[in-house]
Design a protein around this motif. Structure first.
Motif, PDB file in Angstrom:
ATOM      1  N   PRO A  24      -0.767   8.678  -5.261  1.00 29.93           N
ATOM      2  CA  PRO A  24      -1.112   9.244  -4.040  1.00 29.93           C
ATOM      3  C   PRO A  24      -2.733   9.726  -3.918  1.00 29.93           C
ATOM      4  O   PRO A  24      -3.043  10.249  -4.701  1.00 29.93           O
ATOM      5  CB  PRO A  24      -0.396  10.381  -3.820  1.00 29.93           C
ATOM      6  N   THR A  25      -3.260   9.085  -3.010  1.00 31.60           N
ATOM      7  CA  THR A  25      -4.758   9.281  -2.712  1.00 31.60           C
ATOM      8  C   THR A  25      -5.267   9.508  -1.175  1.00 31.60           C
ATOM      9  O   THR A  25      -4.483   8.856  -0.436  1.00 31.60           O
ATOM     10  CB  THR A  25      -5.920   8.391  -3.534  1.00 31.60           C
ATOM     11  N   PRO A  26      -6.262  10.154  -0.879  1.00 31.77           N
ATOM     12  CA  PRO A  26      -6.372  10.531   0.477  1.00 31.77           C
ATOM     13  C   PRO A  26      -6.807   9.247   1.159  1.00 31.77           C
ATOM     14  O   PRO A  26      -6.541   8.880   2.110  1.00 31.77           O
ATOM     15  CB  PRO A  26      -7.520  11.467   0.561  1.00 31.77           C
ATOM     16  N   TRP A  27      -7.802   8.262   0.623  1.00 34.07           N
ATOM     17  CA  TRP A  27      -8.306   7.033   1.184  1.00 34.07           C
ATOM     18  C   TRP A  27      -7.083   6.305   1.240  1.00 34.07           C
ATOM     19  O   TRP A  27      -7.196   5.326   2.335  1.00 34.07           O
ATOM     20  CB  TRP A  27      -9.378   6.347   0.265  1.00 34.07           C
ATOM     21  N   LEU A  28      -5.969   6.099   0.666  1.00 33.03           N
ATOM     22  CA  LEU A  28      -5.175   5.212   0.616  1.00 33.03           C
ATOM     23  C   LEU A  28      -4.075   5.520   2.013  1.00 33.03           C
ATOM     24  O   LEU A  28      -3.640   4.631   2.775  1.00 33.03           O
ATOM     25  CB  LEU A  28      -4.065   5.290  -0.229  1.00 33.03           C
TER      26      LEU A  28
ATOM     27  N   LEU B 287     -10.373  10.799   8.738  1.00 30.06           N
ATOM     28  CA  LEU B 287     -11.864  10.473   8.582  1.00 30.06           C
ATOM     29  C   LEU B 287     -12.636  11.354   9.117  1.00 30.06           C
ATOM     30  O   LEU B 287     -13.699  11.884   8.369  1.00 30.06           O
ATOM     31  CB  LEU B 287     -12.135   9.010   8.969  1.00 30.06           C
ATOM     32  N   LEU B 288     -12.121  11.945  10.130  1.00 29.79           N
ATOM     33  CA  LEU B 288     -12.949  12.977  10.755  1.00 29.79           C
ATOM     34  C   LEU B 288     -12.227  14.302  11.102  1.00 29.79           C
ATOM     35  O   LEU B 288     -11.765  14.465  12.155  1.00 29.79           O
ATOM     36  CB  LEU B 288     -13.550  12.468  12.111  1.00 29.79           C
ATOM     37  N   PRO B 289     -12.068  15.050  10.213  1.00 32.09           N
ATOM     38  CA  PRO B 289     -11.264  16.222  10.258  1.00 32.09           C
ATOM     39  C   PRO B 289     -11.732  17.061  11.477  1.00 32.09           C
ATOM     40  O   PRO B 289     -12.889  17.339  11.920  1.00 32.09           O
ATOM     41  CB  PRO B 289     -11.438  17.028   9.065  1.00 32.09           C
TER      42      PRO B 289
ATOM     43  N   LEU C 240       0.910  -1.212   0.067  1.00 32.72           N
ATOM     44  CA  LEU C 240      -0.139  -0.139   0.015  1.00 32.72           C
ATOM     45  C   LEU C 240       0.870   1.182   0.006  1.00 32.72           C
ATOM     46  O   LEU C 240       0.639   2.080  -0.685  1.00 32.72           O
ATOM     47  CB  LEU C 240      -0.937   0.078   1.208  1.00 32.72           C
ATOM     48  N   SER C 241       1.989   1.156   0.594  1.00 30.80           N
ATOM     49  CA  SER C 241       3.003   2.414   0.805  1.00 30.80           C
ATOM     50  C   SER C 241       3.335   2.766  -0.637  1.00 30.80           C
ATOM     51  O   SER C 241       3.630   4.006  -1.030  1.00 30.80           O
ATOM     52  CB  SER C 241       4.081   2.052   1.970  1.00 30.80           C
ATOM     53  N   LEU C 242       3.824   1.532  -1.411  1.00 26.21           N
ATOM     54  CA  LEU C 242       4.279   1.538  -2.604  1.00 26.21           C
ATOM     55  C   LEU C 242       3.243   2.522  -3.860  1.00 26.21           C
ATOM     56  O   LEU C 242       3.356   3.224  -4.461  1.00 26.21           O
ATOM     57  CB  LEU C 242       4.849   0.543  -3.313  1.00 26.21           C
TER      58      LEU C 242
ATOM     59  N   SER D  16      -2.607   3.553   7.406  1.00 27.00           N
ATOM     60  CA  SER D  16      -2.320   3.896   8.915  1.00 27.00           C
ATOM     61  C   SER D  16      -3.378   3.230   9.575  1.00 27.00           C
ATOM     62  O   SER D  16      -2.782   2.494  10.769  1.00 27.00           O
ATOM     63  CB  SER D  16      -3.003   5.458   9.168  1.00 27.00           C
ATOM     64  N   MET D  17      -4.389   2.382   9.067  1.00 25.89           N
ATOM     65  CA  MET D  17      -5.040   1.505   9.748  1.00 25.89           C
ATOM     66  C   MET D  17      -4.632   0.165   9.754  1.00 25.89           C
ATOM     67  O   MET D  17      -4.286  -0.643  10.666  1.00 25.89           O
ATOM     68  CB  MET D  17      -6.593   1.301   9.009  1.00 25.89           C
ATOM     69  N   VAL D  18      -3.703  -0.331   8.597  1.00 22.16           N
ATOM     70  CA  VAL D  18      -3.018  -1.610   8.677  1.00 22.16           C
ATOM     71  C   VAL D  18      -1.726  -1.519   9.350  1.00 22.16           C
ATOM     72  O   VAL D  18      -1.552  -2.502  10.020  1.00 22.16           O
ATOM     73  CB  VAL D  18      -2.770  -1.889   7.002  1.00 22.16           C
ATOM     74  N   GLU D  19      -1.167  -0.271   9.375  1.00 22.04           N
ATOM     75  CA  GLU D  19      -0.076  -0.289  10.455  1.00 22.04           C
ATOM     76  C   GLU D  19      -0.411  -0.516  11.909  1.00 22.04           C
ATOM     77  O   GLU D  19       0.083  -1.119  12.805  1.00 22.04           O
ATOM     78  CB  GLU D  19       0.664   1.127   9.959  1.00 22.04           C
ATOM     79  N   ALA D  20      -1.535   0.132  12.126  1.00 25.57           N
ATOM     80  CA  ALA D  20      -1.934   0.159  13.442  1.00 25.57           C
ATOM     81  C   ALA D  20      -2.522  -1.230  13.753  1.00 25.57           C
ATOM     82  O   ALA D  20      -2.133  -1.752  14.823  1.00 25.57           O
ATOM     83  CB  ALA D  20      -3.258   0.940  13.824  1.00 25.57           C
ATOM     84  N   VAL D  21      -3.275  -2.146  12.971  1.00 24.29           N
ATOM     85  CA  VAL D  21      -3.347  -3.628  13.293  1.00 24.29           C
ATOM     86  C   VAL D  21      -1.817  -4.217  13.491  1.00 24.29           C
ATOM     87  O   VAL D  21      -1.878  -5.064  14.220  1.00 24.29           O
ATOM     88  CB  VAL D  21      -4.164  -4.075  12.012  1.00 24.29           C
ATOM     89  N   PHE D  22      -1.106  -3.985  12.566  1.00 22.61           N
ATOM     90  CA  PHE D  22       0.270  -4.685  12.526  1.00 22.61           C
ATOM     91  C   PHE D  22       0.781  -4.447  13.848  1.00 22.61           C
ATOM     92  O   PHE D  22       1.373  -5.591  14.695  1.00 22.61           O
ATOM     93  CB  PHE D  22       1.401  -4.265  11.358  1.00 22.61           C
TER      94      PHE D  22
END
Length: 217
Positions: A82-86, A144-146, A74-76, A91-97
């Motif tokens: 680059p897109t905002p949702w990526l 997600l929530l500015p 995903l980082s590559l 960050s979510m996948v890194e948090a899970v890791f």
């Protein structure tokens, strides 16, 4: 014993050292494009070391490897397209890791009735992994929530990674020092969960290893 041999024998020490080094280096990496690139590379180093530390069983290795490869892929993609949702997905996948790595290290520290030197290093490494995980969750919340977090300086601006990391460390340690304030209900819920996790970690894991060390002596 050479430093390299020592780190091979105590991998948790290497992970702890690199994460604390990152805390010192991150402030210099956020302001320039080169710094942000180094920031990403350093994050991959931490990811690799965490993957090495949690390789305690085939199942743990498989799950951690899949999560790490997903973060890398995903980082590559984010670098090329680059897109905002990526960004929030990474960050979510890194948090899970990091949460999985935290659980694996806690299982490692509580697997026997002996407190080894590497397990004592793992106490610090686990704390920093947990702080990293919640910092990523705060980043997801902010994307997600500015406006989820405010501060005394530029209260309307989005908080930087270092500010979110600072909030995570102060919340997890229970010191309550800081000027970063959660504003939205989701942000406050995440802060409350991290406060609970910090208290339980100290009460159940750290106190157990201290007791085992005292008994051994």
């Amino acid at each position: 014993m050479s430093p390299l041999t020592y780190l091979v024998r105590h991998p948790s020490a290497g992970l702890l050292f690199v994460q604390l080094l990152g805390v010192l280096l991150y402030p210099a990496m956020e302001d320039t494009q080169i710094g942000r690139a180094l920031f990403g590379a350093f994050g991959l180093v931490v990811l690799g070391l965490a993957l090495h530390v949690v390789k305690r069983s085939p199942v743990q290795t498989w799950v951690a490897t899949v999560l790490a490869l997903l973060v890398l892929a995903l980082s590559l993609v984010d670098v090329l397209l680059p897109t905002p949702w990526l960004k929030w997905l990474i960050s979510m996948v890194e948090a899970v890791f990091y949460l999985y790595a935290t659980a694996s290290l806690i299982a490692y520290m509580t697997a026997d009735q002996h407190a080894t030197t590497d397990e004592l290093y793992a106490v610090g490494a686990t704390f920093t992994l947990l702080a990293w995980a919640f910092a990523h969750l705060y980043s997801v919340c902010q994307l997600l929530l500015p406006g989820s977090f405010a501060a005394m300086l530029e209260p309307q601006a989005a908080r930087t990674w270092m500010e979110l990391m600072f909030l995570s460390f102060t919340t997890l340690s229970g010191v309550g020092l800081g000027d970063i304030v959660p504003l939205t209900p989701m942000a406050r819920a995440l802060v409350m969960i991290e406060e609970f996790a910090g208290v339980m970690y100290l009460a159940l894991v750290v106190s157990r290893l201290i007791a085992l060390t005292a008994i051994k002596r």
